[in-house]
Scaffold this motif. Structure first.
Motif, short mmCIF file in Angstrom:
data_model
loop_
_atom_site.label_atom_id
_atom_site.label_comp_id
_atom_site.label_asym_id
_atom_site.label_seq_id
_atom_site.Cartn_x
_atom_site.Cartn_y
_atom_site.Cartn_z
N TYR A 107 47.03 45.21 41.11
CA TYR A 107 45.92 44.35 41.53
C TYR A 107 45.10 44.97 42.66
N PRO A 140 49.64 39.44 45.12
CA PRO A 140 48.18 39.42 45.10
C PRO A 140 47.65 37.99 44.95
N ASN A 194 45.06 36.73 43.36
CA ASN A 194 44.70 36.33 42.00
C ASN A 194 45.92 36.13 41.10
N TYR A 195 47.00 36.81 41.40
CA TYR A 195 48.24 36.60 40.65
C TYR A 195 48.77 35.19 40.92
#
Length: 193
Positions: free
Chosen positions: A120, A167, A169-170
C-alpha cells in the motif's frame, strides 16, 4: 512434503484441473490468486512449525503478507496462526524454547505487516484509531443499544490512542466490506445467502 512425490503430483493435478480453478482462474477477481496466496501462507507457516528457524519465520511472514494483499479475508490467519502454534507445541510444552519461538512468531507477524504496508506504499500507516471514520455498524457502535451517532466506536475508549500498524485504506476497506455484508438484502441469489 507429507506423503511423497506421487501424492504431490496428484495434488498438483487436482488443483490444475479443478473445475473451480479453471472456471475462475480466467476472471479478473481475487478468488484464485487469493486462494493460492493463502495456501502458500499456510504451507510456509507449517514449514516453520515443523522446523522453527529465523529464515522460515521470515519466509512465513513474507507469504502471510502476500496473502493479506491478495484478500482481506485472510486477516483471520493472524489469530489462527497464533492458536495453531500454541496447539502444535502443547504436547511438548517442556522441550520448547518459548522465548526464541515467540520472537520468531513475532518476526512473522511484523514481516507480514511490513509486506502489507509495502503493498500500500505505507499510505496512512500507524494512524491513531480515533482518526478513522467508520461506516459499518460494527465499527461505528450502532449495533449497541443506546449508542451515540459517532462514526467511531473507539473514540471514547482507551483504544482511541492506539496506533494501527496497517495501511489506512486496508482498514477502511475491511470496514466497507463489513458494512456491505451487514446490509439487509445482500444475497447471492434471489435474496438468499
Amino acid at each position: 512434503s507429507l506423503y511423497g512425490r506421487r501424492a504431490g503430483i496428484l495434488a498438483m493435478a487436482l488443483w490444475c484441473f479443478s473445475p473451480n480453478v479453471l472456471g475462475h482462474g480466467q476472471l479478473m477477481s481475487p478468488d484464485i490468486g487469493g486462494a493460492a496466496c493463502g495456501l502458500l501462507a499456510v504451507y510456509s507457516f507449517w514449514l516453520w512449525l515443523n522446523r522453527p528457524s529465523w529464515r522460515r519465520a521470515l519466509f512465513a511472514g513474507f507469504c502471510l503478507g502476500l496473502a493479506e494483499l491478495s484478500r482481506t479475508t485472510w486477516i483471520i490467519l493472524y489469530p489462527l496462526f497464533g492458536v495453531l502454534w500454541i496447539l502444535w507445541r502443547f504436547p511438548t510444552l517442556k522441550t520448547v524454547c518459548w522465548g526464541r519461538e515467540s520472537a520468531q512468531f513475532a518476526l512473522t507477524v511484523v514481516a507480514s505487516a511490513y509486506i502489507l504496508n509495502l503493498g500500500y506504499g505505507f499510505e496512512g500507516s500507524f494512524q491513531k484509531l480515533s482518526s478513522y471514520e467508520f461506516v459499518s455498524p460494527t465499527f461505528t457502535g450502532a449495533l449497541e443499544a443506546g449508542s451515540k451517532s459517532s462514526s467511531n466506536r473507539f473514540n471514547d475508549s482507551w483504544l482511541s490512542a492506539l496506533r494501527v500498524p496497517l495501511p489506512r485504506n486496508y482498514v477502511l476497506g475491511l470496514d466497507v466490506q463489513k458494512k456491505d455484508f451487514d446490509e439487509p438484502g445482500w444475497a447471492y441469489m434471489r435474496g438468499t445467502h
